[in-house]
Scaffold this motif. Structure first.
Motif, PDB file in Angstrom:
ATOM      1  N   LYS A  30       0.840  -1.206   0.000  1.00 31.54           N
ATOM      2  CA  LYS A  30       0.000   0.000   0.000  1.00 31.54           C
ATOM      3  C   LYS A  30       0.873   1.253   0.000  1.00 31.54           C
ATOM      4  O   LYS A  30       0.599   2.217  -0.712  1.00 31.54           O
ATOM      5  N   LYS A  31       1.920   1.198   0.796  1.00 34.00           N
ATOM      6  CA  LYS A  31       2.823   2.354   0.892  1.00 34.00           C
ATOM      7  C   LYS A  31       3.478   2.628  -0.471  1.00 34.00           C
ATOM      8  O   LYS A  31       3.520   3.767  -0.948  1.00 34.00           O
ATOM      9  N   ILE A  32       3.941   1.568  -1.127  1.00 37.87           N
ATOM     10  CA  ILE A  32       4.589   1.759  -2.434  1.00 37.87           C
ATOM     11  C   ILE A  32       3.560   2.205  -3.477  1.00 37.87           C
ATOM     12  O   ILE A  32       3.834   3.096  -4.286  1.00 37.87           O
ATOM     13  N   LEU A  39       3.941   9.605  -7.829  1.00 39.10           N
ATOM     14  CA  LEU A  39       4.998   9.730  -8.842  1.00 39.10           C
ATOM     15  C   LEU A  39       4.408  10.053 -10.218  1.00 39.10           C
ATOM     16  O   LEU A  39       5.052  10.682 -11.045  1.00 39.10           O
ATOM     17  N   GLY A  40       3.179   9.578 -10.448  1.00 39.08           N
ATOM     18  CA  GLY A  40       2.505   9.911 -11.713  1.00 39.08           C
ATOM     19  C   GLY A  40       2.399   8.752 -12.695  1.00 39.08           C
ATOM     20  O   GLY A  40       2.173   8.980 -13.892  1.00 39.08           O
ATOM     21  N   VAL A  41       2.566   7.501 -12.225  1.00 37.85           N
ATOM     22  CA  VAL A  41       2.422   6.391 -13.169  1.00 37.85           C
ATOM     23  C   VAL A  41       0.962   6.326 -13.650  1.00 37.85           C
ATOM     24  O   VAL A  41       0.046   6.740 -12.940  1.00 37.85           O
ATOM     25  N   ASP A  42       0.760   5.794 -14.849  1.00 35.44           N
ATOM     26  CA  ASP A  42      -0.603   5.727 -15.397  1.00 35.44           C
ATOM     27  C   ASP A  42      -1.329   4.472 -14.947  1.00 35.44           C
ATOM     28  O   ASP A  42      -2.550   4.466 -14.799  1.00 35.44           O
ATOM     29  N   VAL A  43      -0.554   3.381 -14.783  1.00 37.82           N
ATOM     30  CA  VAL A  43      -1.167   2.116 -14.369  1.00 37.82           C
ATOM     31  C   VAL A  43      -0.291   1.484 -13.288  1.00 37.82           C
ATOM     32  O   VAL A  43       0.941   1.474 -13.399  1.00 37.82           O
ATOM     33  N   ILE A  44      -0.939   0.954 -12.255  1.00 38.09           N
ATOM     34  CA  ILE A  44      -0.211   0.202 -11.222  1.00 38.09           C
ATOM     35  C   ILE A  44      -0.674  -1.243 -11.321  1.00 38.09           C
ATOM     36  O   ILE A  44      -1.864  -1.532 -11.091  1.00 38.09           O
ATOM     37  N   GLU A  61      -6.951  -3.750  -1.391  1.00 38.09           N
ATOM     38  CA  GLU A  61      -6.603  -2.558  -0.597  1.00 38.09           C
ATOM     39  C   GLU A  61      -6.012  -1.459  -1.473  1.00 38.09           C
ATOM     40  O   GLU A  61      -6.300  -0.280  -1.292  1.00 38.09           O
ATOM     41  N   ILE A  62      -5.182  -1.856  -2.425  1.00 45.40           N
ATOM     42  CA  ILE A  62      -4.573  -0.856  -3.318  1.00 45.40           C
ATOM     43  C   ILE A  62      -5.657  -0.207  -4.174  1.00 45.40           C
ATOM     44  O   ILE A  62      -5.651   1.008  -4.405  1.00 45.40           O
ATOM     45  N   SER A  63      -6.626  -1.008  -4.607  1.00 42.26           N
ATOM     46  CA  SER A  63      -7.739  -0.458  -5.405  1.00 42.26           C
ATOM     47  C   SER A  63      -8.470   0.635  -4.645  1.00 42.26           C
ATOM     48  O   SER A  63      -8.906   1.632  -5.223  1.00 42.26           O
ATOM     49  N   LYS A  64      -8.568   0.458  -3.318  1.00 41.41           N
ATOM     50  CA  LYS A  64      -9.296   1.453  -2.509  1.00 41.41           C
ATOM     51  C   LYS A  64      -8.513   2.745  -2.388  1.00 41.41           C
ATOM     52  O   LYS A  64      -9.097   3.817  -2.308  1.00 41.41           O
TER      53      LYS A  64
END
Ligand code: KIV
Ligand code: ZN
Length: 390
Positions: A30-32, A39-44, A61-64
């Protein structure tokens, strides 16, 4: 303002996390992810939800928490994988399912014990099924790097026909040469029906040290997304390094391409990922390594002290590094010693510098690197000797 944008698809939390010993828990992920969003990435690419309950939870959790980027979950071309991924992504503002199948003869024969027509059918079915859950479906043709272009174009055409929005062309084994990979992308642009409506993505591995070069070759031949990781971590020799492709596009304006990345966060993000994963960054790593802006030979130091641009193509401040480092070694000259001494409060005349330099050389010959504390010691010795002579 540059004309076209290249999307940055970060897979640090999926392909990157496949590095042995680098497993992260949900809190670390979650932290990363929050940092990648900043940072501005378009997709994680947040994980492979069907692979374990932990990965499912992390993707959920990341989706939230992600505010700007699309959040992506990996699947095989298997219905249950796709359903589970859709479930894990249900809270994402912009969900993407990344599904696909191996397309090289070696994958078809040994992994799937299948045939080309069956692979085309499975590819189409997987995309269509993913599309029943989300609008944004990325299709990967695993081992595309070693897949014959004609067949690859057929599989990709089927994926596009069934609704793929992005076509990922992985050089899974890091085998291609840049020219070959670039030609592959160009071939697909010319032979896949409907390609004008989808984004082509480069996913390159570093087995021959060509991951970054191949991704750039893909981009110059028409791809508009790069899949990459912080510090280039990933399966085996790793993936294309995010910081490298971002800075290549930035430093070469004639390519007329930009990304949405804030480069000033690159160094700090590299440190964060390295710390959380317990994976050290090699000192000579481009952009973020400890020596990326360090100068140790006398000739280079003299140039950099006169004007940084003599030996640096990037201003370190642009990537969040405070300043260029002058490292004192036995190869350093008087200019570097005087510069460093001055920074530490010792303003030396030319004659004083000649004497201090002799003392410095005997220290430097005995040590790999002369530290700031050594400079104080050298100055103490010089002062004592001067007093004794006087
Ligand atoms: O390297 C690869 O082919 C992959 C796919 C699963 C996208 O990581
Ligand atoms: Zn990969």
């Amino acid at each position: 303002m540059r004309t076209e944008k290249v999307e940055i698809f970060d897979t640090t939390l999926r392909d990157g996390e496949q590095v042995p010993g680098c497993k992260l828990n949900t809190e670390q992920k979650k932290k990363i992810a929050a940092r990648l969003d900043e940072l501005g990435v378009d997709v994680i690419e947040a994980g492979f939800p069907v692979s374990s309950p932990g990965d499912f939870q992390s993707v959920t959790e990341i989706s939230k928490l992600v505010k700007n980027a699309s959040v992506c979950g990996l699947t095989r071309a298997v219905k249950n994988d796709i359903k589970v991924a859709a479930d894990a992504l249900k809270f994402a503002r912009k969900p993407r399912i990344h599904t696909g199948i191996g397309t090289s003869d070696s994958h078809i024969k040994y992994k799937f014990k299948s045939s080309r027509p069956e692979i085309i059918e499975r590819a189409g079915e997987a995309v269509a099924y993913a599309k029943s859950f989300v609008d944004d479906v990325e299709f990967y043709a695993e081992d595309a790097g070693r897949t014959e272009n004609e067949f690859l174009a057929e599989v990709c055409t089927e994926a596009v026909k069934n609704g793929a929005t992005v076509l990922n062309i992985p050089d899974t084994t890091g085998y291609c040469l840049p020219e070959e990979y670039g030609k592959k992308i160009k071939y697909l642009k010319e032979h896949v029906a409907g390609i004008e409506n989808v984004i082509i993505s480069c996913h390159c591995h570093n087995d021959l040290g060509l991951a970054t070069a191949n991704a750039i070759a893909g981009i110059t031949n028409g791809a508009r997304q790069i899949e990459c990781t912080i510090n280039g971590i990933g399966e085996r020799a790793g993936n294309t390094a995010l910081e490298e492709v971002v800075m290549i596009l930035r430093q070469h304006p004639y390519l007329d391409l930009n990304t949405a990345i804030n480069p000033q966060l690159l160094y700090d993000t590299s440190n964060m990922v390295s710390r959380e994963m317990g994976m050290f960054v090699q000192p000579n790593k481009a952009i973020v390594g400890a020596n990326a802006f360090a100068h140790s030979s006398g000739i280079h130091q003299d140039g950099v002290i006169k004007n940084r641009e003599t030996y640096e193509i990037i201003n370190p401040a642009d990537v969040g590094v405070t300043e260029s480092a002058i490292v004192l070694t036995a190869r350093s000259g008087r200019a570097a010693l005087a510069y460093k001494a001055k920074k530490m409060g010792y303003d030396l005349t030319k004659i004083e510098l000649d004497h201090v330099y002799l003392e410095f050389l005997s220290f430097a010959d005995a040590k790999k690197q002369v530290a700031d504390t050594d400079i104080h010691t050298i100055m103490d010795i010089f002062r004592k000797n001067s007093r004794a002579i006087a």
